[in-house]
Design an enzyme around this catalytic site. Structure first.
Site, PDB file in Angstrom:
ATOM      1  N   LYS A 115       0.822  -1.219   0.000  1.00  9.31           N
ATOM      2  CA  LYS A 115       0.000   0.000   0.000  1.00  9.31           C
ATOM      3  C   LYS A 115       0.849   1.261   0.000  1.00  9.31           C
ATOM      4  CE  LYS A 115      -4.472  -1.393   1.756  1.00  9.31           C
ATOM      5  NZ  LYS A 115      -5.513  -1.128   2.748  1.00  9.31           N
ATOM      6  N   LYS A 207      -5.269 -10.488  -7.188  1.00 13.19           N
ATOM      7  CA  LYS A 207      -6.433 -10.605  -6.311  1.00 13.19           C
ATOM      8  C   LYS A 207      -7.548  -9.650  -6.757  1.00 13.19           C
ATOM      9  CE  LYS A 207      -6.161  -8.463  -2.382  1.00 13.19           C
ATOM     10  NZ  LYS A 207      -5.922  -7.951  -1.047  1.00 13.19           N
ATOM     11  N   LYS A 210     -10.857  -3.978  -4.149  1.00 13.41           N
ATOM     12  CA  LYS A 210     -11.689  -2.767  -4.173  1.00 13.41           C
ATOM     13  C   LYS A 210     -10.983  -1.641  -4.911  1.00 13.41           C
ATOM     14  CE  LYS A 210     -13.405  -3.612   0.523  1.00 13.41           C
ATOM     15  NZ  LYS A 210     -13.007  -3.377   1.912  1.00 13.41           N
TER      16      LYS A 210
HETATM   17  P1  TYM Z   1     -10.863  -5.855   3.693  1.00  9.42           P
HETATM   18  O1  TYM Z   1     -11.850  -4.810   3.999  1.00  9.42           O
HETATM   19  O2  TYM Z   1      -9.802  -5.588   2.686  1.00  9.42           O
HETATM   20  O3  TYM Z   1     -11.600  -7.171   3.214  1.00  9.42           O
HETATM   21  C1  TYM Z   1     -12.672  -7.727   3.961  1.00  9.42           C
HETATM   22  C2  TYM Z   1     -12.599  -9.240   3.930  1.00  9.42           C
HETATM   23  O4  TYM Z   1     -12.659  -9.706   2.571  1.00  9.42           O
HETATM   24  C3  TYM Z   1     -11.576 -10.596   2.320  1.00  9.42           C
HETATM   25  N1  TYM Z   1     -11.166 -10.445   0.914  1.00  9.42           N
HETATM   26  C4  TYM Z   1     -11.111 -11.458   0.041  1.00  9.42           C
HETATM   27  N2  TYM Z   1     -11.396 -12.771   0.158  1.00  9.42           N
HETATM   28  C5  TYM Z   1     -11.237 -13.537  -0.953  1.00  9.42           C
HETATM   29  N3  TYM Z   1     -10.841 -13.053  -2.165  1.00  9.42           N
HETATM   30  C6  TYM Z   1     -10.549 -11.742  -2.317  1.00  9.42           C
HETATM   31  N4  TYM Z   1     -10.172 -11.262  -3.497  1.00  9.42           N
HETATM   32  C7  TYM Z   1     -10.679 -10.876  -1.189  1.00  9.42           C
HETATM   33  N5  TYM Z   1     -10.484  -9.548  -0.996  1.00  9.42           N
HETATM   34  C8  TYM Z   1     -10.785  -9.303   0.296  1.00  9.42           C
HETATM   35  C9  TYM Z   1     -10.480 -10.140   3.281  1.00  9.42           C
HETATM   36  O5  TYM Z   1      -9.536 -11.173   3.501  1.00  9.42           O
HETATM   37  C10 TYM Z   1     -11.275  -9.780   4.510  1.00  9.42           C
HETATM   38  O6  TYM Z   1     -11.548 -10.953   5.277  1.00  9.42           O
HETATM   39  N6  TYM Z   1      -7.617  -5.780   7.508  1.00  9.42           N
HETATM   40  C11 TYM Z   1      -8.942  -6.218   7.106  1.00  9.42           C
HETATM   41  C12 TYM Z   1     -10.045  -5.632   7.950  1.00  9.42           C
HETATM   42  C13 TYM Z   1      -9.911  -5.860   9.425  1.00  9.42           C
HETATM   43  C14 TYM Z   1     -10.098  -7.078  10.113  1.00  9.42           C
HETATM   44  C15 TYM Z   1      -9.907  -6.768  11.497  1.00  9.42           C
HETATM   45  C16 TYM Z   1     -10.387  -8.376   9.700  1.00  9.42           C
HETATM   46  C17 TYM Z   1      -9.627  -4.905  10.364  1.00  9.42           C
HETATM   47  N7  TYM Z   1      -9.643  -5.448  11.607  1.00  9.42           N
HETATM   48  C18 TYM Z   1     -10.006  -7.759  12.459  1.00  9.42           C
HETATM   49  C19 TYM Z   1     -10.492  -9.356  10.685  1.00  9.42           C
HETATM   50  C20 TYM Z   1     -10.306  -9.053  12.051  1.00  9.42           C
HETATM   51  C21 TYM Z   1      -9.167  -5.777   5.668  1.00  9.42           C
HETATM   52  O7  TYM Z   1      -8.542  -4.897   5.166  1.00  9.42           O
HETATM   53  O8  TYM Z   1     -10.193  -6.401   5.057  1.00  9.42           O
END
Ligand code: TYM
Length: 347
Positions: A115, A207, A210
């Site tokens: 990032k 991947k 967003k």
């Molecule tokens: P975020 O917001 O990027 O994504 C949310 C969830 O979606 C999953 N994900 C995917 N799974 C499969 N294929 C993909 N292409 C894909 N893109 C995203 C992510 O793995 C995630 O589970 N850091 C985290 C948010 C967070 C969090 C936490 C998660 C903050 N605190 C505590 C668990 C526990 C994040 O950026 O997710």
């Protein structure tokens, strides 16, 4: 069997463009876990501001993620849905954990490297500390399990390292305060199912994300049937027909991705999908894929639209969820203060 349910925590960032990867890798798993666990699902708005956000868009996106949870089937009455910034204990614990985590550990985090990319000097301090806030999210509820996609694995390993170090560093104080030999459980990552890493529709080696500038790279949860059909038809494939075995999908990343998406949505093993379509051209397979994506996401997208049109309802869910989350988080934070040796008012 114990009557105490184990606790699940997970979070999703309100950074717009919720997509099929978020749904298959995380949100659909959240729904599946509700029967067996006490679940806490968080819209991590404080994580979102580690990169610049437009305030009005952020407000809208927080409500949109909450709507996605509800529309997908998370029950906000029996479980908790809330937004992170309403429970100050996340930030409070994150500070303590910043003092436990080591620079060497943080420097290994690949998401920060990706990032911040070349402009590291200009990245926010929050982006660097992002993983300790994530550890605090999980540990403030002393959660046992965390459903996430594959891309979050390293952050969960770090969370376990931080929990372990806190337990070790404060072992005697933890015992003196009556918590036995460990205070934080080491949370298990739940990276399960056939779609833990959904790939871009334009490039099967990247991947689905967003932030991809091409909207054709992903299927958004709010896409209508026409948009879904267009994106699936335009999805990159190779000239070979659908193979007979999973082994033959190796080195065909786009084919492997589309077959994986179909399998997860149909709730079938990939072998069964291949048995149905082997020998067919992608055009035939893609028509069936459009049908199943529209059938699964259509109702969720429609329900999301209905929910976001009623922000007062969404906000009431988030306030109620925050009030219940705060009760748990406060208990942990009081205990952490005692363990660390801070002085606090006792009621
Ligand atoms: P975020 O917001 O990027 O994504 C949310 C969830 O979606 C999953 N994900 C995917 N799974 C499969 N294929 C993909 N292409 C894909 N893109 C995203 C992510 O793995 C995630 O589970 N850091 C985290 C948010 C967070 C969090 C936490 C998660 C903050 N605190 C505590 C668990 C526990 C994040 O950026 O997710």
């Amino acid at each position: 069997m114990s009557v105490l349910k184990e606790r699940v925590f997970s979070g999703v960032q309100p950074t717009g463009n919720l997509h099929l990867g978020n749904y298959l890798g995380a949100i659909s798993r959240f729904v599946a876990l509700q029967e067996r666990f006490e679940c806490i699902y968080c819209v991590v708005d404080m994580h979102a501001i580690t990169v610049p956000q437009d305030p009005e868009a952020l407000t809208r996106q927080i409500r949109e993620v909450a709507a996605a949870f509800i529309a997908s089937g998370v029950d906000p009455k029996n479980h908790i849905i809330f937004n992170q910034s309403q429970v100050a204990e996340h930030a409070e614990l994150a500070w303590v954990l910043n003092c436990v985590a080591r620079m060497g550990w943080m420097n290994r985090m690949t998401q920060f490297k990706e990032k911040a990319s070349k402009d590291r000097e200009n990245a926010s301090l929050g982006l660097y500390a992002y993983p300790t806030l994530m550890a605090a999210d999980i540990l403030v509820y002393r959660a046992n399990a965390v459903p996430v996609g594959e891309d979050q694995k390293q952050h969960l390993e770090l969370t376990r390292d931080i929990a372990q170090k806190f337990n070790n560093d404060f072992a005697s104080s933890i015992a003196r305060n009556g918590f036995g030999d460990t205070f934080f459980p080491l949370p298990e990552p739940l990276i399960q199912g056939t779609s833990t890493r959904v790939m871009s529709l334009r490039d099967g080696t990247k991947k689905m994300s967003k932030s991809d500038p091409s909207d054709y790279s992903r299927i958004n949860l709010t896409d209508d049937a026409d948009a879904i059909a267009q994106k699936v038809r335009k999805a990159k494939t190779d000239p070979e027909p659908i193979p007979e075995t999973v082994e033959e999908l190796a080195n065909r990343p786009e084919a492997e991705n589309l077959v994986g998406i179909f399998a997860t949505l149909a709730d079938k093993p990939r072998e069964a999908v291949l048995a149905e379509f082997a020998g067919n051209q992608f055009s035939v397979f893609k028509s069936a894929l459009v049908d199943i994506v529209v059938a699964k996401l259509g109702p969720i997208g429609a329900e999301m639209q209905r929910l976001v049109a009623d922000p007062a309802y969404i906000d009431s869910v988030l306030v109620d969820g925050s009030d219940r989350a705060r009760v748990i988080a406060r208990q942990t934070m009081d205990a952490v203060k005692d363990i660390v040796g801070f002085v606090r008012a006792r009621t």
